[in-house]
Design an enzyme around this catalytic site. Structure first.
Site, mmCIF file in Angstrom:
data_model
loop_
_atom_site.group_PDB
_atom_site.id
_atom_site.type_symbol
_atom_site.label_atom_id
_atom_site.label_comp_id
_atom_site.label_asym_id
_atom_site.label_seq_id
_atom_site.Cartn_x
_atom_site.Cartn_y
_atom_site.Cartn_z
ATOM 1 N N HIS A 1 -4.540 -2.260 -5.991
ATOM 2 C CA HIS A 1 -3.776 -1.107 -6.475
ATOM 3 C C HIS A 1 -4.760 -0.018 -6.858
ATOM 4 C CE1 HIS A 1 -0.122 -3.651 -7.929
ATOM 5 N NE2 HIS A 1 -0.371 -3.767 -6.650
ATOM 6 N N ASP B 1 0.815 -1.214 0.000
ATOM 7 C CA ASP B 1 0.000 0.000 0.000
ATOM 8 C C ASP B 1 0.851 1.268 0.000
ATOM 9 O OD1 ASP B 1 -2.192 -1.715 0.153
ATOM 10 O OD2 ASP B 1 -2.073 -1.736 2.339
HETATM 11 P P1 GTP Z 1 -0.611 -3.102 -2.748
HETATM 12 O O1 GTP Z 1 -0.199 -3.835 -3.955
HETATM 13 O O2 GTP Z 1 -1.874 -3.620 -2.143
HETATM 14 O O3 GTP Z 1 0.506 -3.062 -1.774
HETATM 15 O O4 GTP Z 1 -1.071 -1.542 -3.036
HETATM 16 P P2 GTP Z 1 -0.457 -0.206 -3.625
HETATM 17 O O5 GTP Z 1 0.994 -0.111 -3.277
HETATM 18 O O6 GTP Z 1 -0.779 -0.116 -5.057
HETATM 19 O O7 GTP Z 1 -1.214 0.934 -2.808
HETATM 20 P P3 GTP Z 1 -2.783 1.232 -2.639
HETATM 21 O O8 GTP Z 1 -3.308 1.694 -3.938
HETATM 22 O O9 GTP Z 1 -3.460 0.114 -1.974
HETATM 23 O O10 GTP Z 1 -2.745 2.426 -1.563
HETATM 24 C C1 GTP Z 1 -2.177 3.651 -1.793
HETATM 25 C C2 GTP Z 1 -3.187 4.772 -1.533
HETATM 26 O O11 GTP Z 1 -2.507 6.023 -1.552
HETATM 27 C C3 GTP Z 1 -4.258 4.896 -2.610
HETATM 28 O O12 GTP Z 1 -5.429 5.355 -2.034
HETATM 29 C C4 GTP Z 1 -3.679 5.938 -3.581
HETATM 30 O O13 GTP Z 1 -4.660 6.635 -4.329
HETATM 31 C C5 GTP Z 1 -3.002 6.859 -2.608
HETATM 32 N N1 GTP Z 1 -1.805 7.560 -3.108
HETATM 33 C C6 GTP Z 1 -0.775 7.092 -3.865
HETATM 34 N N2 GTP Z 1 0.171 8.041 -4.019
HETATM 35 C C7 GTP Z 1 -0.261 9.130 -3.336
HETATM 36 C C8 GTP Z 1 0.290 10.427 -3.077
HETATM 37 O O14 GTP Z 1 1.393 10.771 -3.504
HETATM 38 N N3 GTP Z 1 -0.463 11.282 -2.310
HETATM 39 C C9 GTP Z 1 -1.667 10.941 -1.802
HETATM 40 N N4 GTP Z 1 -2.315 11.829 -1.066
HETATM 41 N N5 GTP Z 1 -2.215 9.726 -2.016
HETATM 42 C C10 GTP Z 1 -1.517 8.839 -2.761
HETATM 43 P P1 IMP Z 2 -3.115 -12.697 2.762
HETATM 44 O O1 IMP Z 2 -2.156 -12.260 1.713
HETATM 45 O O2 IMP Z 2 -4.543 -12.351 2.447
HETATM 46 O O3 IMP Z 2 -2.912 -14.141 3.134
HETATM 47 O O4 IMP Z 2 -2.766 -11.849 4.100
HETATM 48 C C1 IMP Z 2 -1.534 -12.016 4.807
HETATM 49 C C2 IMP Z 2 -1.030 -10.688 5.353
HETATM 50 O O5 IMP Z 2 -0.649 -9.829 4.274
HETATM 51 C C3 IMP Z 2 -2.063 -9.876 6.148
HETATM 52 O O6 IMP Z 2 -1.370 -9.133 7.147
HETATM 53 C C4 IMP Z 2 -2.659 -8.925 5.113
HETATM 54 O O7 IMP Z 2 -3.209 -7.784 5.703
HETATM 55 C C5 IMP Z 2 -1.405 -8.607 4.308
HETATM 56 N N1 IMP Z 2 -1.695 -8.219 2.914
HETATM 57 C C6 IMP Z 2 -1.992 -9.034 1.885
HETATM 58 N N2 IMP Z 2 -2.180 -8.324 0.752
HETATM 59 C C7 IMP Z 2 -1.959 -7.030 1.065
HETATM 60 C C8 IMP Z 2 -1.972 -5.823 0.324
HETATM 61 O O8 IMP Z 2 -2.189 -5.787 -0.864
HETATM 62 N N3 IMP Z 2 -1.680 -4.685 1.005
HETATM 63 C C9 IMP Z 2 -1.388 -4.702 2.325
HETATM 64 N N4 IMP Z 2 -1.368 -5.797 3.069
HETATM 65 C C10 IMP Z 2 -1.646 -6.963 2.450
HETATM 66 MG MG MG Z 3 -2.991 -1.974 -1.763
#
Ligand code: GTP
Ligand code: IMP
Ligand code: MG
Length: 335
Positions: free
Chosen positions: A41, A12
């Site tokens: 994402h 995230d």
């Molecule tokens: P995973 O693969 O689940 O780890 O996710 P991710 O790395 O793609 O991140 P995810 O989209 O779950 O969470 C990031 C959050 O931050 C989202 O709500 C984005 O819209 C937001 N975001 C990303 N970059 C920025 C930024 O520079 N500023 C702000 N305010 N929000 C951001």
């Molecule tokens: P699982 O991948 O659903 O088995 O979860 C295992 C651990 O990874 C838990 O702590 C989840 O919250 C974390 N996790 C899995 N996918 C994500 C993701 O996309 N973003 C953040 N945490 C994750």
């Molecule tokens: Mg995410």
């Protein structure tokens, strides 16, 4: 030119946002998405918000071919719904050797006390599906009639594109410290999340990689259980603007300040060649929506330099808002 995008904390960090920005910049021939439906994402593009669970973030570039690698676990229902919603049928394909998440896996994830309460999984069936894969009894995508028209050989496609000198992006999921091998075991996800694992899941060898882009957020968040150094109370997190909710589960994310030691280890083990830092607007509100380097405050630049000094890797991308284009491209030398 092969670029691998991974993240350096607990997921995230905003890989979705950074992957979308880089796709708009480099217009890859192919983007391959790894992992599974546990990851969400977020892409915000031209005001619309997309929460992607299987489709690569490059979908916003119409000419990019969208692939899902052999190491992925596909939930056919989530996949077909998302493909329909985004209108990407005809340019999205899955490796026939990717495995399938069935309803029984989702049930097992949700009703298993160890997974659900002790680890705090996302309840999307990924871990039970991986257990079946390791036990060699999982169903593969090539065996599912409803997915027949999507099957391809991802390794072959990616290696041929690279032979022709095309740009290819590999999008990792989750974060370094959720890696099954290198993370905070047992509080991890069911797979390795490193850049090396991303290549393995796709079917491309380590010598083909040109760039490893490590995405870090300006603070650390974690969903689910397990250690979090410097964890803030809910009130402190709220005061600092660090409060977030999970993309897939809606759960409140735990928060801590930026951790240089963790960033350094993630950079080393992923062999990062570049770093992107997201959510700079949260730490430095004066930088909100900045798109040019001159719009970044001195305080912000000092923070980015410290990240470079501690990791030995240039910060090439600074994200200043959720919108894909709210980004400063700093350049290969860093700040
Ligand atoms: P995973 O693969 O689940 O780890 O996710 P991710 O790395 O793609 O991140 P995810 O989209 O779950 O969470 C990031 C959050 O931050 C989202 O709500 C984005 O819209 C937001 N975001 C990303 N970059 C920025 C930024 O520079 N500023 C702000 N305010 N929000 C951001
Ligand atoms: P699982 O991948 O659903 O088995 O979860 C295992 C651990 O990874 C838990 O702590 C989840 O919250 C974390 N996790 C899995 N996918 C994500 C993701 O996309 N973003 C953040 N945490 C994750
Ligand atoms: Mg995410």
């Amino acid at each position: 030119m092969l670029t691998v995008i991974v993240s350096g904390f607990f997921g995230d960090e905003g890989k979705g946002k950074v992957a979308a920005f880089l796709a708009l910049k480099e217009r890859p021939k192919i983007t391959v998405r790894m992992g599974s439906v546990n990851a969400g994402h977020t892409v915000v593009y031209h005001g619309a918000t997309y929460r992607l669970r299987l489709v690569p973030c490059s979908f916003i570039v119409p000419e990019t071919r969208l692939l899902i690698g052999a190491g992925a676990n596909v939930d056919p229902k989530v996949f077909t719904e998302e493909v329909g919603l985004l209108g990407v049928k005809g340019r999205i394909f899955i490796d026939g050797n990717a495995s399938v998440i069935e309803e029984k896996h989702v049930e097992a994830d949700r009703h298993n006390g160890f997974f659900r309460e002790f680890i705090g999984t996302t309840g999307t069936g990924v871990s039970p599906a991986l257990v079946d894969r390791v036990a060699r009894r999982a169903m593969l995508v090539k065996d599912v009639p409803s997915l027949k028209s999507y099957v391809t050989d991802v390794a072959e496609e990616v290696n041929s594109a690279l032979d022709k000198g095309e740009n290819v992006h590999l999008e990792g999921t989750q974060g370094f410290y959720l890696s099954l091998y290198h993370g905070t075991y047992p509080y991890v996800t069911g797979r390795d999340t490193t850049a090396a694992a991303v290549c393995s899941e796709c079917g491309v060898g380590p010598k083909r990689v040109d760039e490893v882009l490590l995405v870090l957020k300006s603070f650390v968040t974690r969903v689910g259980n397990g250690p979090l150094e410097g964890e803030l109370s809910q009130e402190e997190a709220e005061r600092k603007g660090f409060v977030e909710r999970g993309t897939v589960t809606g759960r409140l994310r735990r928060a801590a300040p930026f951790n240089f030691k963790m960033a350094r280890r993630a950079a080393i083990v992923n062999s990062a060649t570049q770093i992107a830092v997201t959510k700079l607007d949260v730490l430095f509100p004066e930088c909100s929506h900045a798109r040019r380097r001159e719009e970044l405050s001195n305080e912000c630049l000092r923070f980015l330099r410290k990240i470079q000094d501690e990791t030995g890797v240039p910060v090439t991308i600074a994200s200043t808002g959720p919108e894909a284009e709210d980004t400063v491209y700093i350049g290969p030398e860093g700040v």
